[in-house]
Design a protein around this motif. Sequence first.
Motif, short mmCIF file in Angstrom:
data_model
loop_
_atom_site.label_atom_id
_atom_site.label_comp_id
_atom_site.label_asym_id
_atom_site.label_seq_id
_atom_site.Cartn_x
_atom_site.Cartn_y
_atom_site.Cartn_z
N ARG A 130 38.86 -55.67 74.60
CA ARG A 130 38.95 -56.22 75.95
C ARG A 130 37.53 -56.48 76.44
O ARG A 130 36.81 -55.56 76.80
N SER A 170 40.59 -59.91 73.97
CA SER A 170 41.29 -59.99 75.25
C SER A 170 40.29 -60.24 76.36
O SER A 170 39.14 -59.78 76.30
N GLN A 189 44.71 -61.91 73.79
CA GLN A 189 45.41 -61.60 75.04
C GLN A 189 44.55 -62.09 76.20
O GLN A 189 43.46 -61.58 76.43
#
Length: 316
Positions: A130, A170, A189
């Motif tokens: 992320r 992500s 994502q």
Amino acid sequence: MATTTKQPPGPPAGAALAGRSIARIGYGAMQLERHHADPAAGAEVLRRAIELGVNHIDTAHFYGDGFVNGLVRRAVGDADVLVASKVGAAPDPNGTLPLRPAQRPEELRAGVEDNLRSLGVDTIPIVYLRRLEVGPGLAAQGGQVVDIDDQLAEMTAMRDEGKIGAIGLSAVTTDTLRHALPAGIACVQNPYNLLDRRFEDALSLCREHEIGWVPFFPLGSAFPGMAKVAEEPAVREAASRAGVTASQLGLAWLLRHAENVFIIPGTGNTVHLEENMAAGGIELDAVTRATLDAVGAASVSAPVLAPSWPSGTGSD
């Protein structure tokens, strides 16, 4: 007209994610944090998801500081389920926000170790990095702004060591995704749904390179600047004509929009879970499809949101 079966069907299957053939409707486990006082209720949602054919569960150690991973560990057991987790943030229960950025390579490794321990596994099939480049959510600042190549070097090392099966990205820009392709990215994502198509170019890039697209906030969010699909009048009208809910229609659109889309709608109760699963049985006729495509067309060129975390808004 859109049509659907009355009972939740098995989710559409046959697509490959990280080298495995899985159902295209999975389950996002974040909302299970609400069952902290009643873990049995959270475990029941997960068991019901698996009964309905879910074989892709998305989780993270920072969901409840290992609590959600513990539920996943107990519910999945020996079932053939692809579990995906993520790193790049860490729990901060005493902080102003429930999470803090954890972007440095050593923090990514610590995050993987936390996930391995709380999931009770030796290898996590997919781990998303992320990046915190796009919103909504946490922002990386100061020493937490780390070069993507340094992060990918650490992620690749852990993949080589067998701790990670595949690497996902992500909350990244399309330029970052393009730069990272040589590292072997399995899936991405980013926020994306019928009303929020700012990353249509990234989705197209993923299709070109056979990379899975696993949108978070598939039905929108309460974050400022993000709409909720179920509250859009045109979607509600189309859903009413079809005899389905607006949320189901929004999920069905995602599945029909591109063949590399895998959805992971999250919920904390079995009723909503079964409604989400039923979206896999909805077929869109040409008129409904054109109506829905037009609703979100303007968002394709909308500005990308900066990371933010307003009070009272849930994390992901």
